[in-house]
Design a protein around this motif. Structure first.
Motif, mmCIF file in Angstrom:
data_model
loop_
_atom_site.group_PDB
_atom_site.id
_atom_site.type_symbol
_atom_site.label_atom_id
_atom_site.label_comp_id
_atom_site.label_asym_id
_atom_site.label_seq_id
_atom_site.Cartn_x
_atom_site.Cartn_y
_atom_site.Cartn_z
ATOM 1 N N CYS A 37 58.631 -13.449 7.575
ATOM 2 C CA CYS A 37 57.500 -14.189 7.001
ATOM 3 C C CYS A 37 57.213 -15.454 7.800
ATOM 4 C CB CYS A 37 57.767 -14.545 5.549
ATOM 5 S SG CYS A 37 57.906 -13.102 4.511
ATOM 6 N N THR A 38 57.608 -15.492 9.049
ATOM 7 C CA THR A 38 57.306 -16.656 9.882
ATOM 8 C C THR A 38 56.087 -16.336 10.759
ATOM 9 O OG1 THR A 38 58.524 -16.027 11.880
ATOM 10 C CG2 THR A 38 59.815 -16.963 10.080
ATOM 11 N N ALA A 39 55.707 -17.342 11.554
ATOM 12 C CA ALA A 39 54.665 -17.112 12.565
ATOM 13 C C ALA A 39 55.315 -17.258 13.952
ATOM 14 C CB ALA A 39 53.541 -18.130 12.393
ATOM 15 N N ASP A 40 56.627 -16.987 14.008
ATOM 16 C CA ASP A 40 57.433 -17.314 15.180
ATOM 17 C C ASP A 40 57.509 -16.144 16.169
ATOM 18 O OD1 ASP A 40 59.562 -17.981 16.899
ATOM 19 O OD2 ASP A 40 60.483 -19.219 15.342
ATOM 20 N N LYS A 62 51.687 -12.023 13.263
ATOM 21 C CA LYS A 62 50.840 -11.316 14.226
ATOM 22 C C LYS A 62 51.399 -11.302 15.658
ATOM 23 C CE LYS A 62 47.682 -14.098 12.365
ATOM 24 N NZ LYS A 62 47.777 -14.276 10.957
ATOM 25 N N ALA A 90 49.699 -6.936 6.334
ATOM 26 C CA ALA A 90 49.218 -8.295 6.055
ATOM 27 C C ALA A 90 48.861 -9.086 7.312
ATOM 28 C CB ALA A 90 50.249 -9.060 5.230
ATOM 29 N N GLY A 147 46.658 -23.564 1.519
ATOM 30 C CA GLY A 147 47.644 -22.634 2.113
ATOM 31 C C GLY A 147 47.007 -21.509 2.914
ATOM 32 N N GLU A 150 47.031 -21.383 9.348
ATOM 33 C CA GLU A 150 48.317 -21.169 10.002
ATOM 34 C C GLU A 150 49.091 -22.486 9.888
ATOM 35 O OE1 GLU A 150 49.432 -18.100 11.608
ATOM 36 O OE2 GLU A 150 47.864 -17.689 10.170
ATOM 37 N N PRO A 151 50.416 -22.455 10.163
ATOM 38 C CA PRO A 151 51.175 -23.712 10.086
ATOM 39 C C PRO A 151 50.481 -24.849 10.854
ATOM 40 C CG PRO A 151 52.681 -21.863 10.344
ATOM 41 C CD PRO A 151 51.295 -21.295 10.407
ATOM 42 N N ALA A 281 43.287 -14.674 2.620
ATOM 43 C CA ALA A 281 44.355 -15.635 2.934
ATOM 44 C C ALA A 281 44.826 -16.252 1.620
ATOM 45 C CB ALA A 281 43.854 -16.724 3.875
ATOM 46 N N GLY A 282 46.014 -16.850 1.679
ATOM 47 C CA GLY A 282 46.581 -17.475 0.477
ATOM 48 C C GLY A 282 47.898 -16.785 0.114
ATOM 49 N N THR A 286 48.781 -12.634 0.200
ATOM 50 C CA THR A 286 49.621 -12.274 1.347
ATOM 51 C C THR A 286 50.941 -11.676 0.863
ATOM 52 O OG1 THR A 286 48.609 -14.106 2.537
ATOM 53 C CG2 THR A 286 50.559 -13.129 3.536
#
Ligand SMILES: NC(=O)C1=CN([C@@H]2O[C@H](COP(=O)(O)OP(=O)(O)OC[C@H]3O[C@@H](n4cnc5c(N)ncnc54)[C@H](OP(=O)(O)O)[C@@H]3O)[C@@H](O)[C@H]2O)C=CC1
Ligand SMILES: N[C@@H](CC=O)C(=O)O
Length: 305
Positions: A37-40, A62, A90, A147, A150-151, A281-282, A286
């Motif tokens: 669940c990260t964007a890493d 993604k 998602a 929310g 993106e971060p 989004a939200g 998600t």
């Protein structure tokens, strides 16, 4: 005890290797899945290893599917060879059925001609609410508080987040494109592209409100609205991400909140596209998208229907 106190008292510093061993080393559990669940992108670079070891992967992140093409193709090949499952509904549209709809069309023999739409909940929210004399920066801050972003909200405003979704759908449709093949209209003011943090960027953004207000006024004077579009032109094997203007009666002009709208033009749906629309989004939607992937995995692994 609240979650913050609990974390302070019993929390441990995250260690991916220890976490992986915890999941993989438990031989009493026959099926294991890691949900990233990260964007890493570093976390995403582990998927291959996890899949190879028989751990299924589910993610809204993604980075893996929009990274270098050869890595993506290698991941897909490995996933099939290792008989593991890799679900990522998602990544596009949060909880909306975008990837499953596309797959359903392809697997039943349809041919995709074009996928066009508003793929960003953040940019949808911003352009649905950037009106009535409101400042652009104020609406961006609101989208962040909700929310949706993106971060780092620059990942939304720069168009890179939409470009990643365009690439994911393009590759899903069989195109062999790189992220750098997609021309992207960047909405981050030039002097703020190098801001050292998301916080500094948000603080400085109000100084550039006037620029976007001018673009908005120009569109409004012609009875039009601004919408930030992503297009996968499958027939011509290309994509684009840009700010466009639409008359107020156009379906893309009728959105509200963080709505996404995605129109699939295909051989079957040539005259009237197949349209999926809804909040994109939200946290809740998600989480729903990820949970749906987990339930799908359970049914693939033999859970009773
Ligand atoms: N928000 C949305 O509406 C949607 C989000 N997504 C995708 O979901 C993902 C998460 O988004 P979102 O929840 O909004 O982002 P957030 O920033 O709210 O959450 C990200 C979480 O990941 C944690 N994290 C980041 N890096 C690491 C790491 N290396 N190791 C362990 N934990 C890490 C963060 O921890 P900490 O806070 O401690 O840094 C934080 O808890 C992204 O990939 C995004 O693209 C997809 C669809 C919709
Ligand atoms: N930040 C994204 C949500 C995740 O994909 C968006 O605004 O659509």
């Amino acid at each position: 005890m609240g979650s913050k106190e609990l974390r302070q008292e019993k929390g441990e510093v995250a260690n991916l290797e220890i976490f992986f061993q915890h999941v993989h080393g438990n031989h009493f559990i026959p099926n294991t899945v890691l949900v990233d669940c990260t964007a890493d992108s570093i976390i995403a670079s582990n998927y291959e290893d996890w899949l190879r070891k028989g751990i299924h992967v589910i993610t809204p992140n993604k980075k893996a599917n929009s990274g270098p093409l050869y890595e993506y193709l290698r991941l897909r090949a490995l996933q099939r060879q290792s008989y593991t499952h890799y679900f990522y509904e998602a990544t596009v549209g949060a909880g909306l059925p975008i990837i499953s709809t596309l797959r359903g069309l392809l697997e039943t023999g349809d041919r995709i001609l074009e996928i066009e739409g508003i793929f960003s909940g953040t940019l949808s929210y911003i352009f649905n609410n950037f009106k009535d004399g409101r400042a652009f920066s104020e609406v961006v801050a609101e989208a962040r508080d909700e929310g949706y972003t993106e971060p780092d909200p620059r990942d939304n405003l720069s168009g890179i987040d939409v470009a990643r979704k365009v690439i994911i759908l393009a590759r899903e449709s069989g195109l062999k494109l790189e992220l750098s093949d997609i021309p992207v209209e960047n909405l981050v003011p030039e002097p703020l592209r190098g801001s050292s943090s998301a916080e500094e960027f948000m603080q400085q953004l109000p100084k550039f409100d006037e620029e976007l207000t001018e673009i908005l006024k120009d569109a409004e004077s012609s009875g039009e609205v601004l919408r930030y579009l992503g297009v996968v032109d499958v027939s011509n094997e290309k994509g684009v991400v840009e700010l466009r203007r639409y008359k107020k009666d156009h379906p893309f002009a009728q959105l509200s909140g963080s709505d996404n709208i995605i129109a699939f033009t295909t051989r079957r749906y040539r005259n009237q596209p197949l349209i999926v629309r809804g909040p994109g989004a939200g946290a809740q939607v998600t989480a729903g998208g990820k949970f749906n992937d987990i339930l799908r995995l359970a049914s693939y692994l033999g859970a009773p229907s």
